[in-house]
Design an enzyme around this catalytic site. Structure first.
Site, mmCIF file in Angstrom:
data_model
loop_
_atom_site.group_PDB
_atom_site.id
_atom_site.type_symbol
_atom_site.label_atom_id
_atom_site.label_comp_id
_atom_site.label_asym_id
_atom_site.label_seq_id
_atom_site.Cartn_x
_atom_site.Cartn_y
_atom_site.Cartn_z
ATOM 1 N N ASP A 40 1.744 -1.833 -7.915
ATOM 2 C CA ASP A 40 3.040 -2.255 -7.407
ATOM 3 C C ASP A 40 4.197 -1.941 -8.361
ATOM 4 O OD1 ASP A 40 3.836 -4.665 -9.015
ATOM 5 O OD2 ASP A 40 1.994 -5.508 -8.202
ATOM 6 N N TYR A 41 5.386 -2.042 -7.834
ATOM 7 C CA TYR A 41 6.630 -1.623 -8.501
ATOM 8 C C TYR A 41 6.806 -2.251 -9.882
ATOM 9 C CZ TYR A 41 11.670 -0.495 -8.712
ATOM 10 O OH TYR A 41 12.904 -0.007 -9.061
#
Length: 237
Positions: A109-110
């Site tokens: 994820d980011y």
């Protein structure tokens, strides 16, 4: 006689995309062999056939296989593009490695960092991402409070999060004084660790993936990319 393979496997091996993407192209009538429309995923072809996808000729031999490991920094999406123009992991790839079909094999994820594999080898992407192959992914996580024994038991038993039932394979305390733990999974639901930890009333302060199968992040610096060795590639097959 040269061995024939299914058109679906041929497309995936050519780096066109995942099995799902390639199957969709076939079913939408976007694939032809020797000028004839292909409608079956099991249609057999060989390297002698002229294959076209959306009018563009493709060939396994013409598509160089690229296998890369990346130390993804925070602030990059694990995707090939973004409609909000945020940076993606492909923005970190040097031009010499950019080939058709290059994709991240799985997500990170980011706000997370660490080991990722980028490749145009569709079969390898499938093996890394599909839960049935049970390829372990290990993460180093920092929490805002310690895990109790009951928390660890709950994580290993598993429970439902927003993306379905989830569980971890193992939890190991790395440094109790700063709430640092190793967590091992063999699947990759969206934000799985963060949501599992949140379900315990605990917050993940930092998360880094340090291993995929037998491949470790090691000393690869943040944002750096390196070609995978033959041994690393074979360890995932």
């Amino acid at each position: 006689m040269e061995q024939e393979i299914s058109v679906l496997k041929y497309l995936v091996s050519s780096g066109i995309g995942s099995r799902r993407v390639c199957a969709s192209l076939i079913m939408k009538g976007e694939v032809k062999a020797n000028g004839q429309l292909i409608t079956s995923l099991k249609h057999l072809i060989s390297n002698h056939d002229l294959l076209e996808v959306k009018g563009q000729q493709i060939s396994i031999e013409q598509t160089k296989k690229v296998h890369l490991i990346l130390n993804k920094p925070k602030g990059y999406l694990s995707s090939v593009s973004d409609d909000r123009n945020r940076p993606t992991v492909l923005d970190l790839v040097p031009e010499k490695y950019k080939v058709p079909g290059l994709v991240p094999a799985g997500r990170l994820d980011y706000l997370s960092s660490g080991l990722m594999i980028l490749t145009n080898d569709g079969d390898l992407v499938y093996r890394i991402t599909h839960p049935k192959f049970k390829i372990e992914k290990e993460y180093l996580v920092f929490l805002d409070k310690p895990l109790l024994e009951s928390d660890i038991q709950k994580l290993t038993r598993g429970y439902k999060i927003e993306s379905g039932f989830a569980r971890v394979l193992a939890v190991k305390t790395i440094n109790r004084s700063n709430n640092q733990y190793s967590i091992v999974l063999n699947e990759g639901k969206k934000r799985e660790i963060r949501l599992l930890i949140k379900g315990l009333g605990i917050h993940v302060k930092d998360l880094q993936r340090v291993r995929i199968g037998q491949i470790r992040l090691g000393r690869l610096a943040s944002m750096d990319i390196a070609p995978m060795t033959k041994l690393q590639i074979e360890s995932l097959r």
